[in-house]
Design an enzyme around this catalytic site. Structure first.
Site, PDB file in Angstrom:
ATOM      1  N   SER A 323     -19.385 -13.676 -14.964  1.00 30.64           N
ATOM      2  CA  SER A 323     -19.346 -13.976 -16.403  1.00 30.64           C
ATOM      3  C   SER A 323     -17.930 -14.409 -16.812  1.00 30.64           C
ATOM      4  CB  SER A 323     -19.782 -12.751 -17.199  1.00 30.64           C
ATOM      5  OG  SER A 323     -19.480 -12.921 -18.544  1.00 30.64           O
ATOM      6  N   TRP A 326     -17.461 -17.821 -15.599  1.00 34.49           N
ATOM      7  CA  TRP A 326     -18.268 -18.736 -16.416  1.00 34.49           C
ATOM      8  C   TRP A 326     -17.482 -19.143 -17.666  1.00 34.49           C
ATOM      9  CZ3 TRP A 326     -19.934 -18.705 -21.449  1.00 34.49           C
ATOM     10  CH2 TRP A 326     -20.917 -19.638 -21.800  1.00 34.49           C
ATOM     11  N   HIS A 327     -16.753 -18.165 -18.231  1.00 31.96           N
ATOM     12  CA  HIS A 327     -16.022 -18.452 -19.462  1.00 31.96           C
ATOM     13  C   HIS A 327     -14.873 -19.423 -19.246  1.00 31.96           C
ATOM     14  CE1 HIS A 327     -18.253 -15.104 -21.197  1.00 31.96           C
ATOM     15  NE2 HIS A 327     -17.940 -15.628 -22.366  1.00 31.96           N
ATOM     16  N   GLY A 328     -14.252 -19.355 -18.106  1.00 31.25           N
ATOM     17  CA  GLY A 328     -13.142 -20.273 -17.902  1.00 31.25           C
ATOM     18  C   GLY A 328     -12.686 -20.276 -16.462  1.00 31.25           C
ATOM     19  N   PHE A 475     -16.042 -23.906 -22.872  1.00 31.12           N
ATOM     20  CA  PHE A 475     -16.720 -23.276 -21.741  1.00 31.12           C
ATOM     21  C   PHE A 475     -17.919 -24.103 -21.328  1.00 31.12           C
ATOM     22  CE2 PHE A 475     -15.124 -19.406 -24.180  1.00 31.12           C
ATOM     23  CZ  PHE A 475     -13.873 -19.526 -23.624  1.00 31.12           C
TER      24      PHE A 475
END
Lengths: 475, 332
Positions: A323, A326-328, A475
Site C-alpha cells: 500500500s 502504491w501511494h508513491g 498516485f
C-alpha cells in the site's frame, strides 16, 4: 481537468445535458454509454492525449483476456489471468516505478563502489494510472474466480474502466458493483441528482475552504523544514493530516456526486476515519476502496488471519508495504506503510483490551496517524527526521511566518473545529440530517445552494497561481 | 428533470448575479492609485466623444512605449495629437484587441507599434506576472462585446472567469487586505480622473544608469541577447491581423523599436533579423541599431541590470524627437 476548475464547471453540465437528451429512445443505454465513454476520454485527454491511448490499451487487454479466461478451463484460464495481471503490473511498473527501481539500483551500486553516470529516465506518470490499473486488475481476478461474468459488450466495459468521475483518483470500483450499472438503462432520478449536487458542493467546500488553505501553510513549512521548530512544526503536521483528509475526501465526494448526476452510484470512500478508536477501524473508514481492494486481492489470498497470528502479522506487513508503494515510488512511502502496519499489529491489541476511553483512543489513533504522515509528506528521509525532531510547543510567535496571516490561520483552525463537529454529528445522525435536507422545500434548498456557492466564491482558497491539484492525482 | 435544471439555474444565476454586483461596485478592486491603463482608456473615450478624428497618431505597446515616449513632445513636433495606448506587459495579441476597441472611438491616421510587444509567447498559456498584466489590460477595456469576443483568444477556459471578475480574482483581500475592501465599500464606482488632458505618458525613471550597473556590464556582459528574443506564432499571427485591420481601415502603420542601453543587449542585429519577417517592408525605426548608440547614453536608461530595461525621461525625449523626425520624413 480538475474537479475544482472552471473547465470542469463547464464540462460537467455539458455532459449532463448530452447524457439526458431525449434521443435514441430505443437504444437509450448505448447512447448514454457512448456519451460517458467519449466524455471520459475527452476528460482524460485534457491532461495529455497520449494517456488516453494507455487507458484504451488497458481496457482492451482486460476486456479481451477476460473473455479468454472465461472461455478457457483450468490451466488455460489461469494462464490468461496471469498474462493480464502481468501486463497491467508491467505497465504500472514502467510508468510509475521504473525511475524508482533504477534510482534504488544505482544507489545500491554506489554503495558497492560504482561511480558511473546512470541513464536519465524521463517517463511521464499518467494521472490516475494506479487507480484504473487496480480497477482493471480487480476485474480480471473476479472473472478468473468466477465471481462475475466477463463483460461481452466492449462499449460498456470501456466506459466502466474510463468512467470520468472516478478515473483519476478513485474510488477504485469493483466490477461487480459498477459494471452492471452500465448494463442498465438509466432514468433520471431527481432525489439522486439533488444528492449529487450536495456532494459536489460539500466536496468543493472541503477542498477550497480547508484543504487548499492549510496546504499553503504545510507547503511553506516543508519548504522551510531546515529552520522550523516547535509549534509551527506541530501545526504543519496536524494541518497536513487535515489537508490530506479534506483533499482526498473532497475528491471522492465530488466523484460520487458527479456519478449520481448520471444515475450511477460509486462506493463511499471515507467514513469519518478520524473518529476511529483503533487502527483496524481506521483502515475500514479511510480510503475504503483501496483498503478493501488490498483485503480482497492480497490479504485474503495470502491467508488473511486464517493461518495463525504470525502469518497474520506477516500478511498485514505485506499489505501495508504494498500500500505504501502504491501511494508513491519512494522509500519514504514504504517506510510509511511499515509504520502503519506496526501501529496496527502492535497497538490494536493492547488498546482493544482497555475498555471505554473512546475519546482518548481516538486521540491516540489520530495523533499517531498524523505523525506517520510526516513520512508520507516528506520528500526524503532526512527532511522527515528534521520535521520529527522539530516538533514541539514553543515558538508560537512564528506561526504566521508560513504563508497564512493571523486571520486566515484562525479561520483554518475554525474550519477544522467545524469539520470535527460535523463528523461527530454525522456519525450520530447523518442519515436523519440528509433525509431532512432532501425534504426541505425546493425554494429553501435553492437559497442554501446560493449561500453555499457565495461562501465558496468569497472564502474559498483558489486563484491564479495556486496549486489546486488534488494530492492523490500523483498516485 | 425540468425541476432540477430550473433549481440549478436559479442557484447559478443568482450567485452569478451577486458576484456581478460585487464586481460592479468594485468591492474587490485593486488599488487604483496607479492605474494608468484605466486612465488611458478613460481619456481615449473622452477624446473620441469630442471628435472622431481627435487622435492622429496612436501608439500601441507596453511599458516600453509609455515610459519611452513623450506624447506631448510628439504632438508638438508633429502638430498632431499623439496618444499612447499601452498597458504594462502587453503582448501584440492583446494590442490587436485594444486597437479594435480604440477604432470604435477614434480613427488615427498613423499607427505606431512598439516592437517589444512582439515576442515568443503562447497567449492562452500565460502564467504569473504575464497573466496578471493581461488581466489588468483586459479589465480596463470598456466595450463588453469586444471583450467577450476576445476572451477565448486571450484566456484559457480556466482563466477567463478571473479575467472578467475582480471578485474571483481578488476575493482573498478579505483576509489579506480587509482595509482595501472596506475602502472600496465606502467608495463604490469607477475612479474619477481629474487631469484636463492626458495622452498616455507614464515616465517613471528620471536618473540614468549608474556606475555599479555599468560595472556589471563590463564584468558580466549584456543580460539580454537579441538572438534569444524570438517571435512566436501567436505574435506573428496577431501582427498580421493588425496590419490587415489597418489596411482595411486605411490607417498607415509603422514599427518602432525603443532601445535599451547598447551594452544591455547582445546581438541587436539578431533581434532585428528575428523581427524582420513579421514586419516585412513596413516602415520601421529601429533605435536599437548600433548607429544610434552615440545618441542614447547611460543617462537615457533606467538604472537596472534586469532584463526589462526602460527609458528615463531624457531617453524618452530623444526617442520622441527621433520618432517625430522619422514620421515627418516617411509618412506625413
Amino acid at each position: 481537468m480538475l474537479f475544482n476548475s472552471f473547465s470542469y464547471a463547464l464540462f460537467l453540465p455539458l455532459v449532463f445535458l448530452l447524457y439526458w437528451l431525449p434521443v435514441f429512445k430505443s437504444r437509450r443505454r448505448d447512447y448514454q454509454n457512448v456519451v460517458l465513454l467519449l466524455s471520459s476520454y475527452v476528460f482524460y485527454s485534457a491532461w495529455d492525449w497520449r494517456f488516453a491511448l494507455l487507458i484504451a490499451f488497458t481496457s482492451l487487454s482486460s476486456y479481451w483476456t477476460a473473455l479468454r479466461i472465461d472461455a478457457g478451463e483450468g490451466a488455460a484460464s489461469k494462464r490468461w489471468a496471469a498474462l493480464n495481471i502481468a501486463v497491467n503490473i508491467a505497465i504500472l511498473a514502467y510508468f510509475k516505478y521504473a525511475g524508482f527501481f533504477v534510482d534504488s539500483f544505482v544507489a545500491l551500486l554506489r554503495l558497492l563502489g560504482w561511480n558511473g553516470t546512470p541513464i536519465a529516465l524521463n517517463i511521464i506518470l499518467p494521472v490516475g494510472i494506479s487507480f484504473y490499473t487496480f480497477q482493471a486488475l480487480g476485474y480480471t481476478v473476479d472473472v478468473y474466480r468466477r465471481r462475475i461474468q466477463p463483460s461481452r459488450m466492449a462499449l460498456r466495459f470501456f466506459a466502466f474502466v474510463s468512467f470520468f468521475p472516478q478515473l483519476v483518483a478513485g474510488p477504485i470500483e469493483r466490477a461487480e458493483r459498477l459494471l452492471p450499472q452500465f448494463d442498465e438503462k438509466r432514468k433520471f432520478n431527481y432525489a439522486q441528482a439533488v444528492e449529487g449536487i450536495c456532494l459536489i458542493l460539500w466536496g468543493l467546500a472541503l477542498k477550497l475552504l480547508l484543504a487548499d488553505r492549510v496546504a499553503v501553510y504545510v507547503d511553506a513549512a516543508w519548504k522551510g523544514v531546515d529552520g522550523i521548530s516547535g509549534a509551527p512544526a506541530l501545526l504543519a503536521v496536524l494541518f497536513f493530516a487535515f489537508q490530506l483528509y479534506a483533499d482526498f475526501y473532497a475528491y471522492s465526494e465530488i466523484a460520487r456526486g458527479s456519478a449520481k448526476l448520471f444515475g450511477m452510484e460509486l462506493m463511499v470512500n471515507f467514513r469519518r476515519p478520524y473518529l476511529s478508536t483503533s487502527f483496524k477501524e481506521f483502515w475500514k473508514r479511510w480510503h475504503i476502496s483501496l483498503s478493501s481492494w488490498f483485503a480482497d486481492y492480497v490479504y485474503i489470498p495470502l491467508g488473511g488471519n486464517r493461518k495463525g497470528a504470525a502469518r497474520r502479522f506477516l500478511n498485514v506487513f505485506i499489505v501495508f508495504l504494498l500500500s505504501g508503494l502504491w501511494h508513491g515510488a519512494s522509500w519514504t512511502f514504504v517506510a510509511w506503510g511499515f509504520l502503519c502496519a506496526l501501529f496496527m499489529v502492535a497497538l490494536d491489541g493492547p488498546m482493544g483490551r482497555i475498555g471505554g476511553l473512546k475519546p482518548l483512543k481516538t486521540a491516540v489513533v489520530f495523533g499517531l496517524w498524523a505523525l506517520s504522515l510526516i513520512l508520507f509528506r516528506a520528500p526524503d528521509f532526512s527532511s522527515a527526521v528534521k520535521m520529527f525532531s522539530a516538533l514541539g510547543f514553543g515558538g508560537s510567535s512564528a506561526l504566521t511566518a508560513f504563508g497564512l496571516g493571523r486571520s486566515e490561520l484562525i479561520f483554518a483552525c475554525l474550519l477544522i473545529v467545524l469539520l470535527a463537529l460535523q463528523e461527530v454529528l454525522w456519525e450520530r445522525r447523518g442519515a436523519q440530517i440528509a433525509s431532512k435536507f432532501l425534504r426541505l422545500p425546493p425554494a429553501v434548498r435553492v437559497l442554501i445552494g446560493i449561500a453555499a456557492v457565495l461562501l465558496l466564491v468569497l472564502l474559498g482558497h483558489y486563484g491564479i497561481g495556486n496549486d489546486s491539484r488534488f494530492i492523490y492525482f500523483q498516485f | 428533470m425540468k425541476k432540477f435544471i430550473i433549481e440549478i439555474f436559479a442557484i447559478v444565476l443568482t450567485a452569478g448575479a451577486l458576484v456581478a454586483l460585487l464586481d460592479a461596485r468594485r468591492v474587490f478592486a485593486q488599488e487604483e492609485g496607479n492605474n494608468h491603463t484605466g486612465k488611458r482608456w478613460y481619456y481615449l473615450y473622452k477624446y473620441g466623444k469630442q471628435k472622431k478624428n481627435a487622435i492622429d497618431v496612436l501608439v500601441l505597446g507596453n511599458s516600453h512605449a509609455y515610459t519611452g515616449l513623450l506624447p506631448e513632445v510628439l504632438s508638438e513636433q508633429l502638430g498632431r495629437r499623439t496618444f499612447i495606448l499601452a498597458s504594462q506587459g502587453n503582448r501584440i495579441t492583446d494590442s490587436y484587441y485594444m486597437l479594435e476597441e480604440a477604432l470604435t472611438v477614434c480613427h488615427p491616421k498613423l499607427l505606431v507599434i512598439e516592437t517589444y510587444t512582439i515576442r515568443d509567447y503562447q497567449q492562452r498559456k500565460m502564467r504569473g506576472v504575464d497573466l496578471s498584466c493581461q488581466f489588468q489590460s483586459f479589465e480596463n477595456r470598456r466595450n463588453v462585446w469586444l471583450k467577450l469576443k476576445s476572451t477565448p483568444v486571450l484566456f484559457s477556459a480556466d482563466n477567463a472567469p478571473y479575467a472578467w471578475s475582480q471578485t474571483l480574482r481578488n476575493h482573498s483581500y478579505l483576509f489579506d487586505n480587509p482595509a482595501l475592501v472596506a475602502y472600496n465599500l465606502e467608495h463604490p464606482g469607477a475612479p474619477v480622473y481629474k487631469d484636463t488632458d492626458y495622452l498616455g505618458r507614464f515616465v517613471r525613471f528620471t536618473s540614468g544608469l549608474e556606475e555599479p550597473v555599468l560595472e556589471r556590464y563590463r564584468k558580466e556582459g549584456p543580460p539580454e541577447d537579441g538572438a534569444r528574443m524570438t517571435v512566436g506564432a501567436d505574435a506573428a499571427r496577431s501582427t498580421a491581423k493588425i496590419l490587415r485591420l489597418c489596411r482595411k481601415k486605411g490607417i498607415r502603420v509603422m514599427f518602432l523599436t525603443i532601445p535599451m542601453y547598447h551594452e544591455h543587449i547582445a546581438h541587436p542585429e539578431a533581434l532585428h533579423a528575428n523581427l524582420a519577417p513579421v514586419i516585412g517592408n513596413m516602415p520601421w525605426l529601429d533605435l536599437q541599431d548600433p548607429a544610434y548608440n552615440g545618441i542614447f547614453g547611460p543617462e537615457c536608461f533606467e538604472n537596472t541590470y534586469k532584463e526589462n530595461q526602460h527609458q528615463t525621461s531624457t531617453g524618452a525625449y530623444k526617442t520622441s524627437l527621433l520618432l517625430a523626425r522619422f514620421i515627418e520624413t516617411n509618412h506625413f
